[in-house]
Design an enzyme around this catalytic site. Sequence first.
Site, PDB file in Angstrom:
ATOM      1  CB  CYS A  46      -0.921   0.027   1.212  1.00 31.82           C
ATOM      2  SG  CYS A  46      -2.107  -1.315   1.272  1.00 31.82           S
ATOM      3  CG  ASP A 139     -22.140   9.781 -16.145  1.00 30.75           C
ATOM      4  OD1 ASP A 139     -21.128   9.422 -15.493  1.00 30.75           O
ATOM      5  OD2 ASP A 139     -22.601   9.117 -17.084  1.00 30.75           O
TER       6      ASP A 139
END
Length: 224
Positions: A46, A139
């Site tokens: 990570c 959108d």
Amino acid sequence: MPGLLLGDEAPNFEAETTHGRIRFHEFLGNSWGILFSHPRDFTPVCTTELGRAAKLAPEFAKRNVKMIALSIDDVNDHLSWCKDINAYNKDQPTEKLPFPIIADSKRELAVQLGMLDPDERDKDGIPLTARVVFVFGPDKKLKLSILYPATTGRNFDEILRVIDSLQLTAAKKVATPVDWKPGNEVMVIPSLSDEEAKKLFPGGVCTKELPSGKKYLRYTSHPK
């Protein structure tokens, strides 16, 4: 089963982050967005991923893409971890990255978005968050979903390449072939007739001859 499918609208969740509290739709605004999850703070893979993401933040900004990460620890842990990530990048070990990290210590958002990895568990036997990539359009709908196991780091150069394809094909009636990169030839979509293609692509369309006789491999130069 909780989770998002292509075309689904992103939930307008509220969350605490390293940049303060956000409401997701307001955070995205009219931009594209990328949400990428991480199994846990202070973990090796990570740290390398977020370091790479931070270095590439200007490239995402050029494409009008808002970046946001998620990990299952709290904000204080995130802020402390940011110091390590910046140090990994050989930058000043500050508490800030160019993008926020969502705190999801109860895994509520990870469950809602279908991000848990059933095969990778922590020391208490609780499933870890998988390495999910969600890309949302202006959108607010999901345009891309990539799911990596907790043990495999992501390729952020590939993620940028896919975003280039998504943005191009959203604006032009083309598709991008295997291993495509910006500037390469693109393919005319099958739903477009030859006559329509000639009008849309004045630079010309090249059709590859095939044993089947079907004229579906149609190439054109990268649209402007």
